[in-house]
Motif scaffolding. Structure first.
Motif, short mmCIF file in Angstrom:
data_model
loop_
_atom_site.label_atom_id
_atom_site.label_comp_id
_atom_site.label_asym_id
_atom_site.label_seq_id
_atom_site.Cartn_x
_atom_site.Cartn_y
_atom_site.Cartn_z
N ARG A 16 0.83 -1.20 0.00
CA ARG A 16 0.00 0.00 0.00
C ARG A 16 0.86 1.25 0.00
NH1 ARG A 16 -2.93 -0.68 4.52
NH2 ARG A 16 -1.62 0.70 5.74
N LYS A 17 1.97 1.23 0.73
CA LYS A 17 2.78 2.43 0.86
C LYS A 17 3.73 2.64 -0.31
CE LYS A 17 5.71 4.85 4.13
NZ LYS A 17 6.34 4.80 5.43
N HIS A 18 4.32 1.57 -0.83
CA HIS A 18 5.40 1.73 -1.80
C HIS A 18 5.01 1.42 -3.24
CE1 HIS A 18 8.34 2.52 1.28
NE2 HIS A 18 7.85 1.51 1.98
N ILE A 19 3.93 0.71 -3.46
CA ILE A 19 3.57 0.34 -4.83
C ILE A 19 2.38 1.15 -5.33
CG2 ILE A 19 2.76 -1.53 -6.29
CD1 ILE A 19 4.50 -3.41 -4.66
N LEU A 20 1.33 1.26 -4.49
CA LEU A 20 0.13 1.98 -4.92
C LEU A 20 0.36 3.49 -4.83
CD1 LEU A 20 -2.67 -0.03 -3.11
CD2 LEU A 20 -2.04 -0.15 -5.50
N THR A 21 -0.15 4.19 -5.82
CA THR A 21 -0.11 5.65 -5.76
C THR A 21 -1.31 6.13 -4.96
OG1 THR A 21 -1.41 5.87 -7.78
CG2 THR A 21 1.00 5.75 -8.03
N GLU A 22 -1.33 7.41 -4.65
CA GLU A 22 -2.47 7.95 -3.90
C GLU A 22 -3.76 7.84 -4.70
OE1 GLU A 22 -2.31 11.32 -1.60
OE2 GLU A 22 -0.24 11.05 -0.97
N GLU A 23 -3.68 7.99 -6.02
CA GLU A 23 -4.87 7.86 -6.85
C GLU A 23 -5.41 6.43 -6.80
OE1 GLU A 23 -1.92 9.00 -8.50
OE2 GLU A 23 -2.39 11.06 -7.95
N ASP A 24 -4.48 5.44 -6.81
CA ASP A 24 -4.92 4.04 -6.71
C ASP A 24 -5.59 3.78 -5.37
OD1 ASP A 24 -3.83 3.54 -9.22
OD2 ASP A 24 -1.93 2.77 -8.40
N GLN A 25 -5.01 4.30 -4.31
CA GLN A 25 -5.61 4.11 -2.99
C GLN A 25 -6.99 4.76 -2.93
OE1 GLN A 25 -3.08 5.43 0.16
NE2 GLN A 25 -1.48 3.93 -0.29
N GLU A 26 -7.11 5.96 -3.48
CA GLU A 26 -8.40 6.65 -3.48
C GLU A 26 -9.41 5.88 -4.31
OE1 GLU A 26 -11.23 9.18 -2.39
OE2 GLU A 26 -9.18 9.21 -1.61
N MET A 27 -8.98 5.33 -5.45
CA MET A 27 -9.88 4.56 -6.30
C MET A 27 -10.37 3.30 -5.57
SD MET A 27 -9.12 2.87 -10.02
CE MET A 27 -8.07 1.61 -9.31
N LEU A 28 -9.52 2.70 -4.78
CA LEU A 28 -9.92 1.49 -4.05
C LEU A 28 -10.81 1.80 -2.84
CD1 LEU A 28 -6.57 -0.50 -4.10
CD2 LEU A 28 -8.65 -1.05 -5.34
N THR A 29 -10.58 2.92 -2.18
CA THR A 29 -11.34 3.22 -0.96
C THR A 29 -12.60 4.05 -1.20
OG1 THR A 29 -9.98 5.17 -0.54
CG2 THR A 29 -9.30 3.10 0.50
N SER A 30 -12.71 4.74 -2.32
CA SER A 30 -13.89 5.60 -2.54
C SER A 30 -15.20 4.84 -2.59
CB SER A 30 -13.71 6.47 -3.78
OG SER A 30 -13.65 5.67 -4.94
N PRO A 31 -15.29 3.66 -3.24
CA PRO A 31 -16.58 2.93 -3.18
C PRO A 31 -16.96 2.55 -1.75
CG PRO A 31 -15.19 2.00 -4.89
CD PRO A 31 -14.35 2.97 -4.12
N LEU A 32 -15.98 2.18 -0.94
CA LEU A 32 -16.29 1.82 0.43
C LEU A 32 -16.76 3.03 1.22
CD1 LEU A 32 -13.27 -0.55 1.15
CD2 LEU A 32 -15.63 -1.19 0.67
N LYS A 33 -16.12 4.17 1.00
CA LYS A 33 -16.53 5.39 1.70
C LYS A 33 -17.94 5.79 1.31
CE LYS A 33 -11.90 7.31 2.29
NZ LYS A 33 -10.97 8.37 1.87
#
Length: 156
Positions: free
Chosen positions: A71-88
């Motif tokens: 999560r910290k070193h491979i995913l970009t912030e956009e990828d993290q946001e894309m993964l967490t936005s549906p859950l939010k």
């Protein structure tokens, strides 16, 4: 108390240590244990600093968990946001849809509490006035309860 150890476990460990080393050698054993723990911490922090220096990023021990590392070193912030936005958004929708039910339950709880208080006040008032719950006045509600119970039995 101490890292998941309760009072009794800690006491048992102290008693075992006293039996193994005796009261005269126990302080020396505890001092050497303290030095060992201090050296181990120093070695671990030096290893983490060396690893951070070699890789070029700041690495903490919790970063060594594979999920955290990815999560910290491979995913970009956009990828993290894309993964967490549906859950939010799902969480927000769930909170919005349950809000009326929560308000209704809160209001019902308030009504039940006020009714309970008024019933308690009424029984205290009757006791203060010296009235008794026996007699015809108490028999009527009991008779009504029996009639209601009988009517429920007829329905089933």
């Amino acid at each position: 108390m101490f890292g998941g150890l309760g009072g009794t476990e800690f006491l048992v460990i102290i008693l075992i240590a006293i039996f193994l080393w005796g009261p005269d050698k126990l302080p020396k054993a505890l001092a050497s244990l303290r030095r060992f723990i201090s050296k181990a911490r120093t070695m671990a922090s030096n290893a983490a600093a060396d690893l951070s220096r070699e890789i070029g990023t700041d690495i903490r021990p919790e970063d060594l968990n594979p999920k955290t590392f990815v999560r910290k070193h491979i995913l970009t912030e956009e990828d993290q946001e894309m993964l967490t936005s549906p859950l939010k958004s799902t969480m927000r929708d769930l909170q919005d849809s349950t809000k009326p039910m929560q308000e209704s339950l809160t209001e019902t709880t308030r009504e039940v509490e006020s009714t309970r208080r008024s019933v308690n006040r009424g029984s205290l008032t009757r006791k203060a006035n010296g009235s008794n719950d026996t007699g015809e006045a108490a028999a009527e509600p009991a008779a009504e309860r029996r009639e209601r119970a009988a009517s429920f039995d007829d329905v089933t």
